[in-house]
Design a protein around this motif. Structure first.
Motif, PDB file in Angstrom:
ATOM      1  N   ILE A  10     -25.973 -18.743 -30.098  1.00 55.79           N
ATOM      2  CA  ILE A  10     -26.832 -18.485 -28.957  1.00 55.79           C
ATOM      3  C   ILE A  10     -27.625 -17.257 -29.343  1.00 55.79           C
ATOM      4  O   ILE A  10     -27.075 -16.180 -29.477  1.00 55.79           O
ATOM      5  CB  ILE A  10     -26.016 -18.216 -27.681  1.00 55.79           C
ATOM      6  CG1 ILE A  10     -25.138 -19.419 -27.369  1.00 55.79           C
ATOM      7  CG2 ILE A  10     -26.935 -17.886 -26.524  1.00 55.79           C
ATOM      8  CD1 ILE A  10     -24.149 -19.187 -26.261  1.00 55.79           C
ATOM      9  N   ALA A  11     -28.881 -17.424 -29.587  1.00 59.07           N
ATOM     10  CA  ALA A  11     -29.705 -16.306 -30.037  1.00 59.07           C
ATOM     11  C   ALA A  11     -30.974 -16.238 -29.208  1.00 59.07           C
ATOM     12  O   ALA A  11     -31.549 -17.263 -28.867  1.00 59.07           O
ATOM     13  CB  ALA A  11     -30.047 -16.454 -31.505  1.00 59.07           C
ATOM     14  N   PHE A  12     -31.350 -15.046 -28.899  1.00 63.02           N
ATOM     15  CA  PHE A  12     -32.592 -14.826 -28.189  1.00 63.02           C
ATOM     16  C   PHE A  12     -33.509 -14.073 -29.136  1.00 63.02           C
ATOM     17  O   PHE A  12     -33.146 -13.032 -29.658  1.00 63.02           O
ATOM     18  CB  PHE A  12     -32.348 -14.026 -26.914  1.00 63.02           C
ATOM     19  CG  PHE A  12     -31.452 -14.743 -25.966  1.00 63.02           C
ATOM     20  CD1 PHE A  12     -31.944 -15.748 -25.157  1.00 63.02           C
ATOM     21  CD2 PHE A  12     -30.100 -14.444 -25.910  1.00 63.02           C
ATOM     22  CE1 PHE A  12     -31.108 -16.438 -24.301  1.00 63.02           C
ATOM     23  CE2 PHE A  12     -29.264 -15.129 -25.054  1.00 63.02           C
ATOM     24  CZ  PHE A  12     -29.769 -16.127 -24.239  1.00 63.02           C
ATOM     25  N   ILE A  13     -34.678 -14.607 -29.368  1.00 65.55           N
ATOM     26  CA  ILE A  13     -35.617 -14.003 -30.286  1.00 65.55           C
ATOM     27  C   ILE A  13     -36.910 -13.751 -29.525  1.00 65.55           C
ATOM     28  O   ILE A  13     -37.469 -14.660 -28.924  1.00 65.55           O
ATOM     29  CB  ILE A  13     -35.886 -14.924 -31.491  1.00 65.55           C
ATOM     30  CG1 ILE A  13     -34.577 -15.213 -32.223  1.00 65.55           C
ATOM     31  CG2 ILE A  13     -36.912 -14.311 -32.424  1.00 65.55           C
ATOM     32  CD1 ILE A  13     -34.699 -16.264 -33.290  1.00 65.55           C
ATOM     33  N   SER A  14     -37.349 -12.520 -29.553  1.00 63.18           N
ATOM     34  CA  SER A  14     -38.634 -12.214 -28.926  1.00 63.18           C
ATOM     35  C   SER A  14     -39.364 -11.203 -29.787  1.00 63.18           C
ATOM     36  O   SER A  14     -38.767 -10.393 -30.467  1.00 63.18           O
ATOM     37  CB  SER A  14     -38.440 -11.670 -27.508  1.00 63.18           C
ATOM     38  OG  SER A  14     -37.738 -10.453 -27.541  1.00 63.18           O
ATOM     39  N   ILE A  15     -40.679 -11.297 -29.766  1.00 68.86           N
ATOM     40  CA  ILE A  15     -41.512 -10.362 -30.514  1.00 68.86           C
ATOM     41  C   ILE A  15     -42.444  -9.688 -29.517  1.00 68.86           C
ATOM     42  O   ILE A  15     -43.135 -10.352 -28.758  1.00 68.86           O
ATOM     43  CB  ILE A  15     -42.338 -11.083 -31.592  1.00 68.86           C
ATOM     44  CG1 ILE A  15     -41.418 -11.784 -32.573  1.00 68.86           C
ATOM     45  CG2 ILE A  15     -43.241 -10.104 -32.319  1.00 68.86           C
ATOM     46  CD1 ILE A  15     -42.153 -12.560 -33.646  1.00 68.86           C
ATOM     47  N   GLN A  20     -42.229  -6.037 -33.098  1.00 68.93           N
ATOM     48  CA  GLN A  20     -40.784  -5.891 -33.231  1.00 68.93           C
ATOM     49  C   GLN A  20     -40.124  -7.192 -32.797  1.00 68.93           C
ATOM     50  O   GLN A  20     -40.442  -7.724 -31.746  1.00 68.93           O
ATOM     51  CB  GLN A  20     -40.248  -4.758 -32.345  1.00 68.93           C
ATOM     52  CG  GLN A  20     -40.550  -3.379 -32.846  1.00 68.93           C
ATOM     53  CD  GLN A  20     -39.668  -2.996 -34.020  1.00 68.93           C
ATOM     54  OE1 GLN A  20     -38.499  -3.297 -34.064  1.00 68.93           O
ATOM     55  NE2 GLN A  20     -40.253  -2.304 -34.980  1.00 68.93           N
ATOM     56  N   ILE A  21     -39.228  -7.699 -33.612  1.00 65.16           N
ATOM     57  CA  ILE A  21     -38.449  -8.875 -33.258  1.00 65.16           C
ATOM     58  C   ILE A  21     -37.117  -8.389 -32.736  1.00 65.16           C
ATOM     59  O   ILE A  21     -36.458  -7.567 -33.373  1.00 65.16           O
ATOM     60  CB  ILE A  21     -38.219  -9.783 -34.485  1.00 65.16           C
ATOM     61  CG1 ILE A  21     -39.550 -10.271 -35.054  1.00 65.16           C
ATOM     62  CG2 ILE A  21     -37.321 -10.962 -34.124  1.00 65.16           C
ATOM     63  CD1 ILE A  21     -39.419 -10.991 -36.373  1.00 65.16           C
ATOM     64  N   LYS A  63     -38.725  -5.474 -37.814  1.00 66.47           N
ATOM     65  CA  LYS A  63     -40.190  -5.412 -37.856  1.00 66.47           C
ATOM     66  C   LYS A  63     -40.768  -6.735 -38.346  1.00 66.47           C
ATOM     67  O   LYS A  63     -40.215  -7.369 -39.232  1.00 66.47           O
ATOM     68  CB  LYS A  63     -40.644  -4.289 -38.782  1.00 66.47           C
ATOM     69  CG  LYS A  63     -40.337  -2.921 -38.244  1.00 66.47           C
ATOM     70  CD  LYS A  63     -40.868  -1.839 -39.161  1.00 66.47           C
ATOM     71  CE  LYS A  63     -40.497  -0.485 -38.598  1.00 66.47           C
ATOM     72  NZ  LYS A  63     -40.989   0.607 -39.439  1.00 66.47           N
ATOM     73  N   ALA A  64     -41.896  -7.104 -37.757  1.00 64.66           N
ATOM     74  CA  ALA A  64     -42.607  -8.323 -38.170  1.00 64.66           C
ATOM     75  C   ALA A  64     -44.047  -7.951 -38.486  1.00 64.66           C
ATOM     76  O   ALA A  64     -44.693  -7.261 -37.715  1.00 64.66           O
ATOM     77  CB  ALA A  64     -42.566  -9.361 -37.064  1.00 64.66           C
ATOM     78  N   LYS A  65     -44.556  -8.399 -39.621  1.00 58.93           N
ATOM     79  CA  LYS A  65     -45.939  -8.110 -40.016  1.00 58.93           C
ATOM     80  C   LYS A  65     -46.934  -8.964 -39.235  1.00 58.93           C
ATOM     81  O   LYS A  65     -47.988  -8.507 -38.836  1.00 58.93           O
ATOM     82  CB  LYS A  65     -46.139  -8.416 -41.499  1.00 58.93           C
ATOM     83  CG  LYS A  65     -45.389  -7.545 -42.434  1.00 58.93           C
ATOM     84  CD  LYS A  65     -45.735  -7.970 -43.863  1.00 58.93           C
ATOM     85  CE  LYS A  65     -44.875  -7.315 -44.882  1.00 58.93           C
ATOM     86  NZ  LYS A  65     -45.179  -7.789 -46.234  1.00 58.93           N
ATOM     87  N   GLU A  86     -43.631 -15.672 -33.557  1.00 56.88           N
ATOM     88  CA  GLU A  86     -44.961 -15.119 -33.315  1.00 56.88           C
ATOM     89  C   GLU A  86     -44.934 -14.241 -32.079  1.00 56.88           C
ATOM     90  O   GLU A  86     -43.964 -14.244 -31.332  1.00 56.88           O
ATOM     91  CB  GLU A  86     -46.005 -16.222 -33.179  1.00 56.88           C
ATOM     92  CG  GLU A  86     -45.849 -17.074 -31.961  1.00 56.88           C
ATOM     93  CD  GLU A  86     -46.944 -18.124 -31.822  1.00 56.88           C
ATOM     94  OE1 GLU A  86     -48.050 -17.899 -32.349  1.00 56.88           O
ATOM     95  OE2 GLU A  86     -46.704 -19.144 -31.193  1.00 56.88           O
ATOM     96  N   ASP A  87     -46.002 -13.494 -31.858  1.00 56.83           N
ATOM     97  CA  ASP A  87     -46.104 -12.586 -30.718  1.00 56.83           C
ATOM     98  C   ASP A  87     -45.844 -13.299 -29.395  1.00 56.83           C
ATOM     99  O   ASP A  87     -46.225 -14.452 -29.214  1.00 56.83           O
ATOM    100  CB  ASP A  87     -47.487 -11.940 -30.652  1.00 56.83           C
ATOM    101  CG  ASP A  87     -47.692 -10.900 -31.730  1.00 56.83           C
ATOM    102  OD1 ASP A  87     -46.704 -10.523 -32.388  1.00 56.83           O
ATOM    103  OD2 ASP A  87     -48.832 -10.474 -31.927  1.00 56.83           O
ATOM    104  N   LYS A  88     -45.207 -12.579 -28.482  1.00 55.26           N
ATOM    105  CA  LYS A  88     -44.971 -13.005 -27.111  1.00 55.26           C
ATOM    106  C   LYS A  88     -44.026 -14.193 -26.986  1.00 55.26           C
ATOM    107  O   LYS A  88     -44.018 -14.869 -25.971  1.00 55.26           O
ATOM    108  CB  LYS A  88     -46.276 -13.270 -26.399  1.00 55.26           C
ATOM    109  CG  LYS A  88     -47.160 -12.035 -26.346  1.00 55.26           C
ATOM    110  CD  LYS A  88     -48.461 -12.321 -25.657  1.00 55.26           C
ATOM    111  CE  LYS A  88     -49.323 -11.075 -25.724  1.00 55.26           C
ATOM    112  NZ  LYS A  88     -50.650 -11.274 -25.235  1.00 55.26           N
ATOM    113  N   MET A  89     -43.201 -14.467 -28.026  1.00 58.74           N
ATOM    114  CA  MET A  89     -42.199 -15.532 -27.908  1.00 58.74           C
ATOM    115  C   MET A  89     -40.995 -15.005 -27.137  1.00 58.74           C
ATOM    116  O   MET A  89     -40.595 -13.888 -27.324  1.00 58.74           O
ATOM    117  CB  MET A  89     -41.742 -16.009 -29.287  1.00 58.74           C
ATOM    118  CG  MET A  89     -42.744 -16.860 -29.994  1.00 58.74           C
ATOM    119  SD  MET A  89     -42.123 -17.497 -31.555  1.00 58.74           S
ATOM    120  CE  MET A  89     -40.797 -18.539 -31.022  1.00 58.74           C
TER     121      MET A  89
END
Length: 90
Positions: A10-15, A20-21, A63-65, A86-89
Protein backbone atom coordinates in the motif's frame (compact mmCIF):
# COMPACT_ATOMS: atom_id res chain seq x y z
CA UNK A 1 9.21 -27.13 -2.28
CA UNK A 2 8.85 -23.68 -3.71
CA UNK A 3 7.60 -21.01 -1.29
CA UNK A 4 5.04 -18.55 -2.52
CA UNK A 5 4.92 -15.09 -1.05
CA UNK A 6 1.86 -12.95 -0.86
CA UNK A 7 2.98 -9.39 -1.28
CA UNK A 8 0.73 -6.50 -0.51
CA UNK A 9 2.00 -3.01 -0.98
CA UNK A 10 0.00 0.00 0.00
CA UNK A 11 1.89 3.03 -1.20
CA UNK A 12 0.93 6.60 -1.63
CA UNK A 13 2.98 8.55 -4.14
CA UNK A 14 2.58 12.25 -4.68
CA UNK A 15 4.74 14.90 -6.27
CA UNK A 16 4.43 18.51 -5.19
CA UNK A 17 5.15 21.56 -7.30
CA UNK A 18 8.62 21.68 -5.71
CA UNK A 19 9.43 18.34 -7.43
CA UNK A 20 9.42 16.27 -4.24
CA UNK A 21 8.02 12.75 -4.34
CA UNK A 22 6.47 11.57 -1.10
CA UNK A 23 6.52 7.77 -0.78
CA UNK A 24 4.75 6.14 2.14
CA UNK A 25 3.21 2.75 2.74
CA UNK A 26 3.67 -0.72 4.16
CA UNK A 27 5.06 -3.92 2.64
CA UNK A 28 3.30 -6.97 4.11
CA UNK A 29 5.51 -10.01 4.83
CA UNK A 30 8.65 -7.89 4.40
CA UNK A 31 11.74 -10.11 4.88
CA UNK A 32 14.37 -7.38 4.95
CA UNK A 33 16.74 -6.51 2.13
CA UNK A 34 16.84 -3.50 -0.12
CA UNK A 35 13.85 -1.53 -1.30
CA UNK A 36 14.61 0.84 -4.17
CA UNK A 37 12.77 3.61 -5.99
CA UNK A 38 14.33 4.02 -9.44
CA UNK A 39 13.52 6.95 -11.74
CA UNK A 40 14.32 6.72 -15.45
CA UNK A 41 15.12 9.90 -17.40
CA UNK A 42 15.89 8.88 -20.98
CA UNK A 43 19.05 6.78 -20.84
CA UNK A 44 19.93 7.68 -17.24
CA UNK A 45 18.60 6.17 -14.01
CA UNK A 46 18.42 7.71 -10.52
CA UNK A 47 18.45 5.19 -7.64
CA UNK A 48 17.10 5.88 -4.14
CA UNK A 49 17.19 3.28 -1.37
CA UNK A 50 14.18 3.48 0.96
CA UNK A 51 14.48 3.05 4.71
CA UNK A 52 11.97 0.36 5.68
CA UNK A 53 11.20 -0.56 9.30
CA UNK A 54 11.03 -4.18 10.51
CA UNK A 55 7.23 -4.16 10.21
CA UNK A 56 7.50 -3.14 6.53
CA UNK A 57 6.39 0.48 6.85
CA UNK A 58 8.18 3.34 5.11
CA UNK A 59 7.93 7.07 4.46
CA UNK A 60 10.46 9.07 2.48
CA UNK A 61 10.80 12.26 0.43
CA UNK A 62 12.65 11.91 -2.88
CA UNK A 63 13.64 14.60 -5.40
CA UNK A 64 12.26 14.38 -8.93
CA UNK A 65 13.76 16.24 -11.90
CA UNK A 66 10.73 15.90 -14.18
CA UNK A 67 7.88 13.50 -15.00
CA UNK A 68 9.36 10.02 -15.44
CA UNK A 69 8.91 6.29 -15.57
CA UNK A 70 9.74 4.89 -12.13
CA UNK A 71 10.19 1.48 -10.57
CA UNK A 72 9.50 0.38 -6.99
CA UNK A 73 11.70 -2.69 -6.40
CA UNK A 74 11.73 -5.02 -3.35
CA UNK A 75 14.56 -7.51 -2.79
CA UNK A 76 12.85 -9.91 -0.30
CA UNK A 77 10.37 -11.16 -1.42
CA UNK A 78 11.32 -10.30 -5.01
CA UNK A 79 8.76 -7.94 -6.49
CA UNK A 80 8.61 -4.78 -8.57
CA UNK A 81 6.07 -2.27 -9.80
CA UNK A 82 6.45 0.09 -12.76
CA UNK A 83 4.66 3.45 -12.61
CA UNK A 84 4.65 6.91 -14.13
CA UNK A 85 5.32 9.82 -11.77
CA UNK A 86 4.46 13.42 -12.61
CA UNK A 87 3.50 16.68 -10.90
CA UNK A 88 0.27 16.83 -8.89
CA UNK A 89 -0.21 13.03 -8.73
CA UNK A 90 -2.03 11.76 -5.64
Amino acid sequence: MKKKFLLSIIAFISISASSQICLSGKINKFDGGNVMFIQQYGDSMVYDTLKVSKDGSFEQQIKAKQPSIAYFVIENPKASIQLFAEDKMK
